[in-house]
Scaffold this motif. Structure first.
Motif, PDB file in Angstrom:
ATOM      1  N   LEU A  27       0.830  -1.213   0.000  1.00  0.00           N
ATOM      2  CA  LEU A  27       0.000   0.000   0.000  1.00  0.00           C
ATOM      3  C   LEU A  27       0.860   1.257   0.000  1.00  0.00           C
ATOM      4  O   LEU A  27       0.573   2.223  -0.699  1.00  0.00           O
ATOM      5  N   LYS A  28       1.924   1.235   0.783  1.00  0.00           N
ATOM      6  CA  LYS A  28       2.827   2.387   0.852  1.00  0.00           C
ATOM      7  C   LYS A  28       3.475   2.652  -0.499  1.00  0.00           C
ATOM      8  O   LYS A  28       3.666   3.803  -0.903  1.00  0.00           O
ATOM      9  N   LYS A  29       3.805   1.587  -1.204  1.00  0.00           N
ATOM     10  CA  LYS A  29       4.441   1.714  -2.518  1.00  0.00           C
ATOM     11  C   LYS A  29       3.540   2.442  -3.503  1.00  0.00           C
ATOM     12  O   LYS A  29       4.022   3.132  -4.413  1.00  0.00           O
ATOM     13  N   LYS A  30       2.216   2.291  -3.322  1.00  0.00           N
ATOM     14  CA  LYS A  30       1.263   2.958  -4.208  1.00  0.00           C
ATOM     15  C   LYS A  30       0.770   4.293  -3.642  1.00  0.00           C
ATOM     16  O   LYS A  30      -0.156   4.893  -4.167  1.00  0.00           O
ATOM     17  N   GLY A  31       1.372   4.740  -2.542  1.00  0.00           N
ATOM     18  CA  GLY A  31       1.045   6.056  -1.995  1.00  0.00           C
ATOM     19  C   GLY A  31      -0.067   6.091  -0.971  1.00  0.00           C
ATOM     20  O   GLY A  31      -0.541   7.171  -0.600  1.00  0.00           O
ATOM     21  N   HIS A  32      -0.501   4.925  -0.462  1.00  0.00           N
ATOM     22  CA  HIS A  32      -1.583   4.878   0.524  1.00  0.00           C
ATOM     23  C   HIS A  32      -1.017   4.785   1.942  1.00  0.00           C
ATOM     24  O   HIS A  32       0.045   4.207   2.161  1.00  0.00           O
ATOM     25  N   LYS A 153      -5.941 -12.346   3.967  1.00  0.00           N
ATOM     26  CA  LYS A 153      -6.711 -11.293   3.296  1.00  0.00           C
ATOM     27  C   LYS A 153      -6.981 -10.128   4.244  1.00  0.00           C
ATOM     28  O   LYS A 153      -7.061 -10.302   5.467  1.00  0.00           O
ATOM     29  N   VAL A 154      -7.123  -8.952   3.658  1.00  0.00           N
ATOM     30  CA  VAL A 154      -7.579  -7.774   4.393  1.00  0.00           C
ATOM     31  C   VAL A 154      -8.600  -7.051   3.534  1.00  0.00           C
ATOM     32  O   VAL A 154      -8.449  -6.954   2.312  1.00  0.00           O
ATOM     33  N   LYS A 155      -9.645  -6.558   4.175  1.00  0.00           N
ATOM     34  CA  LYS A 155     -10.681  -5.821   3.470  1.00  0.00           C
ATOM     35  C   LYS A 155     -10.541  -4.344   3.807  1.00  0.00           C
ATOM     36  O   LYS A 155     -10.680  -3.938   4.961  1.00  0.00           O
ATOM     37  N   LEU A 156     -10.277  -3.532   2.800  1.00  0.00           N
ATOM     38  CA  LEU A 156     -10.125  -2.092   2.985  1.00  0.00           C
ATOM     39  C   LEU A 156     -11.377  -1.382   2.502  1.00  0.00           C
ATOM     40  O   LEU A 156     -12.391  -2.012   2.209  1.00  0.00           O
ATOM     41  N   LYS A 178      -2.996   3.623  -7.777  1.00  0.00           N
ATOM     42  CA  LYS A 178      -1.895   4.497  -7.381  1.00  0.00           C
ATOM     43  C   LYS A 178      -2.456   5.847  -6.941  1.00  0.00           C
ATOM     44  O   LYS A 178      -3.193   6.495  -7.664  1.00  0.00           O
ATOM     45  N   LYS A 179      -2.111   6.255  -5.737  1.00  0.00           N
ATOM     46  CA  LYS A 179      -2.606   7.516  -5.208  1.00  0.00           C
ATOM     47  C   LYS A 179      -1.649   8.645  -5.581  1.00  0.00           C
ATOM     48  O   LYS A 179      -0.461   8.595  -5.282  1.00  0.00           O
ATOM     49  N   GLU A 180      -2.197   9.646  -6.281  1.00  0.00           N
ATOM     50  CA  GLU A 180      -1.373  10.791  -6.667  1.00  0.00           C
ATOM     51  C   GLU A 180      -1.107  11.668  -5.444  1.00  0.00           C
ATOM     52  O   GLU A 180      -1.998  11.905  -4.620  1.00  0.00           O
TER      53      GLU A 180
END
Length: 244
Positions: A27-32, A153-156, A178-180
């Motif tokens: 998640l961090k890698k995609k900016g979350h 699994k995790v549900k977000l 990906k979060k801008e």
């Protein structure tokens, strides 16, 4: 309380804490900046029909043979080729009692198959026919059996993530959007990097080079598009200097 599985399954090797770390890193890698808690984590045990297949191809008098394994989800009747990658790192075993590692209070969801063996064979055969553009007679299936695959699994908020509970290598992280970065986040990032001397020198160099490039660009455009005006200015300067 132990859950009984009487057929082959891959042994669980990934601890809950390790699974959480993998999810957080993805998640961090995609900016979350999701903070996943242990209670958000759960384990699913999904049955797959797995078999070997051989495809014989004779084209233009050239004989070729394709041999591999294939897996089909016994719940949704979908082919999942990633599951076969797990065989490279682990082997399924028969172990009746299934418990979350180290007696963690983790929810375990043992799924029951819906797709029969015959239906699985038919789906796999159709898939291979279309994928390899061959006839049914050219394909043979063997050693089909049901194998259970454990997944963390995790549900977000808007999506659900999963990884295999063996090494965490087989996942669905491609669905993470990906979060801008916002303007404020970009500014903070620049200032945090500027604190490093090497980064500061790089930023200053880029800043001044940008100014120089801008001036050169303007000068070139003036020469290119305003040659007459430039000549008039030069002549006027010369006249001024002569009669000064």
């Amino acid at each position: 309380m132990p859950i009984t599985v009487t057929e082959k399954r891959f042994p669980i090797k990934l601890e809950p804490r390790q699974a959480l770390d993998i999810f957080q890193a993805a998640l961090k890698k995609k900016g979350h900046k999701y903070e996943i808690k242990k209670e958000n984590l759960y384990l699913t045990i999904t049955p797959y029909w797995v078999c070997f297949y051989d495809i014989l191809i004779n084209k233009n008098e050239k004989f070729n043979r394709i041999s591999n394994q294939i897996a089909l989800n016994s719940i949704n009747n979908q082919i999942n080729e990633k599951v076969i990658d797990i065989f490279k790192i682990s082997k399924p075993i028969i172990k009746e009692n299934l418990e979350a590692p180290k007696t963690e209070q983790i929810q375990i969801n043992l799924k029951k198959k819906i797709v029969t063996k015959e239906e699985a064979e038919e789906t796999i055969m159709k898939y291979l026919v279309y994928k390899h553009n061959v006839l049914k007679d050219q394909i043979s299936l063997s050693g089909i059996e049901q194998i259970y695959v454990p997944n963390w699994k995790v549900k977000l908020d808007k999506f659900k993530l999963k990884i295999d509970a063996i090494t965490g290598d087989v996942n669905n992280f491609e669905i993470i959007p990906k979060k801008e970065k916002t303007k404020i986040e970009l500014i903070k990032e620049v200032f945090s990097e500027v604190k490093e001397d090497k980064k500061l020198g790089s930023y200053l160099k880029d800043f001044f080079m940008g100014i120089i490039d801008g001036i050169l660009f303007i000068f070139k455009e003036i020469i290119k598009n305003y040659k007459i005006i430039l000549w008039i200015i030069l002549i006027a300067i010369l006249i001024y200097l002569i009669f000064l």
